[in-house]
Design a protein around this motif. Structure first.
Motif, mmCIF file in Angstrom:
data_model
loop_
_atom_site.group_PDB
_atom_site.id
_atom_site.type_symbol
_atom_site.label_atom_id
_atom_site.label_comp_id
_atom_site.label_asym_id
_atom_site.label_seq_id
_atom_site.Cartn_x
_atom_site.Cartn_y
_atom_site.Cartn_z
ATOM 1 N N ASN A 57 -12.852 -51.869 1.508
ATOM 2 C CA ASN A 57 -12.369 -52.168 2.860
ATOM 3 C C ASN A 57 -12.577 -53.627 3.231
ATOM 4 N N GLU A 58 -13.702 -54.202 2.844
ATOM 5 C CA GLU A 58 -13.938 -55.625 3.110
ATOM 6 C C GLU A 58 -12.961 -56.490 2.320
ATOM 7 N N GLU A 61 -9.651 -56.470 4.065
ATOM 8 C CA GLU A 61 -9.683 -57.362 5.220
ATOM 9 C C GLU A 61 -9.369 -58.806 4.798
ATOM 10 N N ARG A 64 -5.687 -59.104 3.954
ATOM 11 C CA ARG A 64 -4.863 -59.177 5.169
ATOM 12 C C ARG A 64 -4.867 -60.598 5.729
ATOM 13 N N LYS A 65 -6.014 -61.249 5.695
ATOM 14 C CA LYS A 65 -6.091 -62.646 6.160
ATOM 15 C C LYS A 65 -5.283 -63.556 5.238
#
Length: 74
Positions: A57-58, A61, A64-65
């Motif tokens: 999940n990290e 993230e 996505r950035k």
């Protein structure tokens, strides 16, 4: 530091200190300037965050950035 140097250094360090490499992702997104850089950075993120640390999940993230990174020019 440029992206090529960052990528090389991160791959050298990832097996011995994956946490440090993972922490460096957010601070070094600005080095990703081309689509080719983005592919290499994405591979590193998936490998370190997911395969080494199990922090999928990290890693997502960060990806996505990367998707909305304003530094990519091509």
């Amino acid at each position: 530091m440029n992206f090529k140097d960052y990528n090389t250094q991160s791959w050298k360090m990832h097996a011995t200190d994956p946490d440090l490499v993972m922490k460096s992702f957010k601070d070094n997104l600005n080095l990703v300037e081309t689509n080719a850089d983005a592919v290499l950075f994405g591979n590193l993120v998936v490998h370190v965050s997911g395969e080494h640390l199990g922090k999928w999940n990290e890693g997502l993230e960060i990806l996505r950035k990367l998707k909305t990174n304003d530094y990519i020019t091509d």
